[in-house]
Design a protein around this motif. Structure first.
Motif, short mmCIF file in Angstrom:
data_model
loop_
_atom_site.label_atom_id
_atom_site.label_comp_id
_atom_site.label_asym_id
_atom_site.label_seq_id
_atom_site.Cartn_x
_atom_site.Cartn_y
_atom_site.Cartn_z
N GLY A 161 0.77 -1.24 -0.04
CA GLY A 161 0.00 -0.07 0.01
C GLY A 161 0.95 1.45 -0.05
O GLY A 161 0.56 2.15 -0.90
N LEU A 162 1.88 1.29 0.92
CA LEU A 162 2.91 2.40 0.79
C LEU A 162 3.64 2.76 -0.39
O LEU A 162 3.65 3.82 -0.79
N PHE A 167 2.07 5.22 -2.61
CA PHE A 167 3.33 6.17 -2.95
C PHE A 167 3.94 6.19 -4.04
O PHE A 167 3.98 7.29 -4.67
N THR A 168 3.94 5.10 -5.02
CA THR A 168 4.59 5.28 -6.27
C THR A 168 3.47 6.01 -7.23
O THR A 168 4.05 6.91 -8.06
N PRO A 169 2.15 5.80 -7.26
CA PRO A 169 1.54 6.51 -8.26
C PRO A 169 1.42 8.03 -7.57
O PRO A 169 1.73 8.77 -8.63
N PHE A 170 1.59 8.31 -6.35
CA PHE A 170 1.51 9.57 -5.83
C PHE A 170 2.61 10.37 -6.31
O PHE A 170 2.67 11.38 -6.67
N LEU A 171 3.88 9.51 -6.24
CA LEU A 171 5.11 10.15 -6.65
C LEU A 171 5.02 10.49 -8.14
O LEU A 171 5.73 11.46 -8.65
N LEU A 172 4.73 9.69 -8.88
CA LEU A 172 4.76 9.90 -10.31
C LEU A 172 3.70 10.89 -10.86
O LEU A 172 4.21 11.83 -11.55
N THR A 173 2.79 10.94 -10.10
CA THR A 173 1.79 12.18 -10.29
C THR A 173 2.32 13.43 -9.97
O THR A 173 1.99 14.32 -10.61
N PHE A 174 2.90 13.40 -8.61
CA PHE A 174 3.55 14.66 -8.04
C PHE A 174 4.53 15.23 -9.00
O PHE A 174 4.70 16.39 -9.42
N ILE A 175 5.43 14.19 -9.51
CA ILE A 175 6.66 14.58 -10.56
C ILE A 175 6.10 15.22 -11.63
O ILE A 175 6.55 16.36 -12.14
N SER A 176 5.02 14.60 -12.23
CA SER A 176 4.22 15.00 -13.53
C SER A 176 3.86 16.46 -13.16
O SER A 176 4.05 17.43 -14.09
N TYR A 177 3.20 16.76 -12.02
CA TYR A 177 2.63 17.98 -12.04
C TYR A 177 3.66 19.07 -11.78
O TYR A 177 3.31 20.49 -11.74
N VAL A 178 4.89 18.67 -11.28
CA VAL A 178 6.17 19.69 -10.97
C VAL A 178 6.47 20.30 -12.30
O VAL A 178 6.60 21.42 -12.62
#
Length: 269
Positions: A161-162, A167-178
């Motif tokens: 889950g983490l 975490f992985t989808p959130f990190l990839l989404t976060f990087i994309s939006y950066v």
């Protein structure tokens, strides 16, 4: 369902963004079907029983759909990244083969990732009661109901889950939006910045709502983690979020509203 039909019927909506939006709409319909139909039937008929096999099936499908939604939203964030940061090569990068491949990987990972959870639950030998304090069969209430050792299941939930599902989808989404935000800020005209942000605002809204609801449901401190509060957050996640998604994507989207008016005219003629 209306949004899914519009994406299928209107040729000008056959683009990568609406392809993934169609996947998300199907997920929302599927999620509501697997959970709320049983709730409604139980209250209408008065029969609130569920077999062990049906309970395990509902738990597996619902957990898989939740994972699928996070992965599909991650794929949509990559689509928005390419559209804003590399618009000249957008149709070459996000071609039909890539879109189908990304979608297939998301669906496959979603249904495979939950298997270890189900295997761990299947090893439970006894339960404190046969009454589930929840609206439907979910992992957390079943785990709290069991009198068997749940250490393995908790470890699987933490690791997968983490690091894999959350975490992985959130990190990839976060990087994309950066990268998206940096690109938008480099646009000189204010109208250009508004137009660029407009293309990803709906997706960003859906991502924020879903992650906030999941964090409130699954990642709260144990001192505030009660079954009654879990039911409240779970009901919001399974009923309100799928209902909000099509409104978020359609109310601000000129293409969807134009397609809806076109189909309504066809029906009335």
């Amino acid at each position: 369902m209306t949004l899914l039909l519009l994406v299928c019927l209107e040729t000008h909506l056959h683009t990568p963004m609406y392809f993934f939006l169609g996947n998300l709409s199907f997920l929302d319909v599927f999620c509501l079907t697997i959970t709320l139909h049983k709730i409604l039937l139980s209250y209408m008929s008065g029969d609130k029983t569920v077999s062990f096999t049906n309970c395990m099936s509902q738990m597996y499908i619902f957990s898989s759909l939740t994972c699928n939604e996070l992965l599909i939203l991650t794929a949509m964030s990559y689509d928005r990244y390419v559209a804003i940061c590399n618009p000249l090569h957008y149709h070459m990068i996000m071609n039909r083969r890539i879109c189908v491949l990304l979608s297939s990987v998301c669906w496959a990972l979603g249904f495979v990732e939950v298997i270890p959870h189900m295997l761990a639950i299947s090893r439970f030998s006894c339960y404190k009661s046969n009454v589930i304090n929840h609206y439907f069969c979910d992992i957390l209430p079943i785990m709290k109901l069991s009198c068997s050792d749940t250490t393995l299941l908790r470890l699987i939930i933490f690791i997968e889950g983490l690091f894999l599902v959350s975490f992985t989808p959130f990190l990839l989404t976060f990087i994309s939006y950066v990268f998206i935000i940096v690109t938008i800020l480099r646009i000189r005209s204010s109208s250009g910045r508004r137009k660029a942000f407009y293309t990803c605002s709906s997706h960003l809204t859906v991502v924020i709502i879903l992650y906030v609801s999941l964090v409130c449901q699954y990642l709260r401190p144990s001192s505030t983690d009660t079954l009654d509060s879990n039911k409240l957050f779970s009901l919001f996640n399974t009923a309100a979020v799928p209902v909000l998604n099509p409104f978020i994507y359609s109310l601000k989207n000129k293409d969807v509203k134009s397609a809806a008016r076109k189909q309504l005219k066809r029906l009335t003629i």
